[in-house]
Design a protein around this motif. Sequence first.
Motif, short mmCIF file in Angstrom:
data_model
loop_
_atom_site.label_atom_id
_atom_site.label_comp_id
_atom_site.label_asym_id
_atom_site.label_seq_id
_atom_site.Cartn_x
_atom_site.Cartn_y
_atom_site.Cartn_z
N GLY A 56 0.94 -1.32 -0.09
CA GLY A 56 -0.04 -0.48 0.16
C GLY A 56 0.69 1.32 0.18
N LEU A 57 1.93 1.34 0.71
CA LEU A 57 2.58 2.28 0.49
C LEU A 57 3.90 2.50 -0.35
N LEU A 58 3.73 1.40 -1.30
CA LEU A 58 4.40 2.05 -2.59
C LEU A 58 3.99 2.10 -3.12
N PHE A 59 2.30 1.41 -3.19
CA PHE A 59 1.22 2.13 -3.52
C PHE A 59 1.00 3.36 -3.95
N PHE A 60 0.94 4.04 -2.82
CA PHE A 60 0.24 5.53 -2.98
C PHE A 60 1.51 6.37 -2.87
N ILE A 61 2.90 5.74 -2.91
CA ILE A 61 3.76 6.83 -2.98
C ILE A 61 4.04 6.85 -5.09
N GLY A 62 3.64 5.46 -5.15
CA GLY A 62 3.99 6.28 -6.27
C GLY A 62 2.85 6.51 -7.39
N VAL A 63 1.66 6.61 -7.22
CA VAL A 63 0.58 7.42 -7.18
C VAL A 63 0.44 9.41 -6.77
N GLY A 96 3.38 10.51 -6.97
CA GLY A 96 4.35 10.99 -7.76
C GLY A 96 4.17 11.06 -9.27
N PHE A 97 3.35 10.18 -9.60
CA PHE A 97 3.25 9.75 -10.40
C PHE A 97 2.55 11.49 -10.96
N VAL A 98 1.44 11.99 -9.62
CA VAL A 98 0.89 12.60 -10.30
C VAL A 98 1.30 14.00 -9.81
N THR A 99 2.06 14.08 -9.09
CA THR A 99 2.71 15.37 -9.17
C THR A 99 4.38 15.81 -9.73
N ARG A 100 4.80 14.32 -10.00
CA ARG A 100 6.01 15.73 -10.93
C ARG A 100 5.85 15.76 -12.95
N ARG A 101 6.35 16.03 -13.52
CA ARG A 101 6.25 16.72 -14.41
C ARG A 101 7.40 16.04 -15.26
N ASN A 102 8.98 15.48 -14.59
CA ASN A 102 9.72 14.62 -15.63
C ASN A 102 8.98 13.49 -16.28
N LEU A 103 9.37 13.41 -17.41
CA LEU A 103 9.01 11.93 -17.95
C LEU A 103 9.33 10.70 -16.94
N SER A 144 7.58 5.89 -11.05
CA SER A 144 6.33 6.67 -9.98
C SER A 144 5.51 4.88 -10.81
N VAL A 145 5.38 4.37 -12.47
CA VAL A 145 4.44 3.84 -12.94
C VAL A 145 5.34 2.19 -12.54
N GLU A 146 6.11 2.47 -12.15
CA GLU A 146 7.23 1.23 -11.97
C GLU A 146 7.37 1.20 -10.42
N LEU A 147 7.30 1.50 -9.75
CA LEU A 147 6.98 2.07 -8.20
C LEU A 147 5.10 0.89 -7.75
N ILE A 148 4.35 1.66 -8.71
CA ILE A 148 2.51 1.26 -8.79
C ILE A 148 3.12 -0.62 -9.12
N LEU A 149 3.58 -0.76 -10.27
CA LEU A 149 3.53 -2.05 -10.48
C LEU A 149 4.48 -2.98 -9.96
N ASN A 150 5.61 -2.77 -9.28
CA ASN A 150 5.84 -3.01 -8.21
C ASN A 150 4.91 -3.65 -7.11
N SER A 151 4.15 -2.73 -6.72
CA SER A 151 3.43 -2.85 -4.84
C SER A 151 1.89 -4.02 -5.99
N VAL A 152 2.08 -3.87 -7.12
CA VAL A 152 0.80 -5.01 -7.63
C VAL A 152 1.58 -6.64 -7.36
N ASP A 153 2.78 -6.56 -7.68
CA ASP A 153 3.59 -7.94 -8.23
C ASP A 153 3.39 -8.25 -6.44
N LEU A 154 4.27 -7.20 -5.13
CA LEU A 154 4.11 -7.75 -3.70
C LEU A 154 2.50 -7.80 -3.84
N ASN A 155 1.16 -7.77 -4.54
CA ASN A 155 0.56 -7.90 -3.64
C ASN A 155 0.09 -9.19 -3.72
#
Length: 102
Positions: free
Chosen positions: A12-19, A21-28, A34-45
């Motif tokens: 859950g922490l990884l997912f929310f940190i990724g979200v 980061g994705f919403v607040t960052r403007r660097n590609l 951040s998307v990779e953090l979200i995918l890693n949280s799904v893998d952990l689940n």
Amino acid sequence: MIPVEYFFILSGLLFFIGVFGFVTRRNLVAMLISVELILNSVDLNFAAFNRLLYPEGYEGMFFTIFSIGVSAAESAVALAIIINVYRHLHSDQVNSIENMKL
């Protein structure tokens, strides 16, 4: 042995940190990380639910391995797109992509 609930908390922490980061960052590149953090949280689940529901089976592990392969391919394609955008626009900010013409 580590309780399964700790894995869910970490996921859950990884997912929310990724979200966040994705919403607040403007660097590609930062958005890709951040998307990779979200995918890693799904893998952990996947792995944690496999351990919780079917401790003898490996279905969650197979889903995790498949998801890691898909995310690796997604990262390669995304990095190629980011490099191409940087070569043409000399910027890796999201605002520069909005100025592209067809």
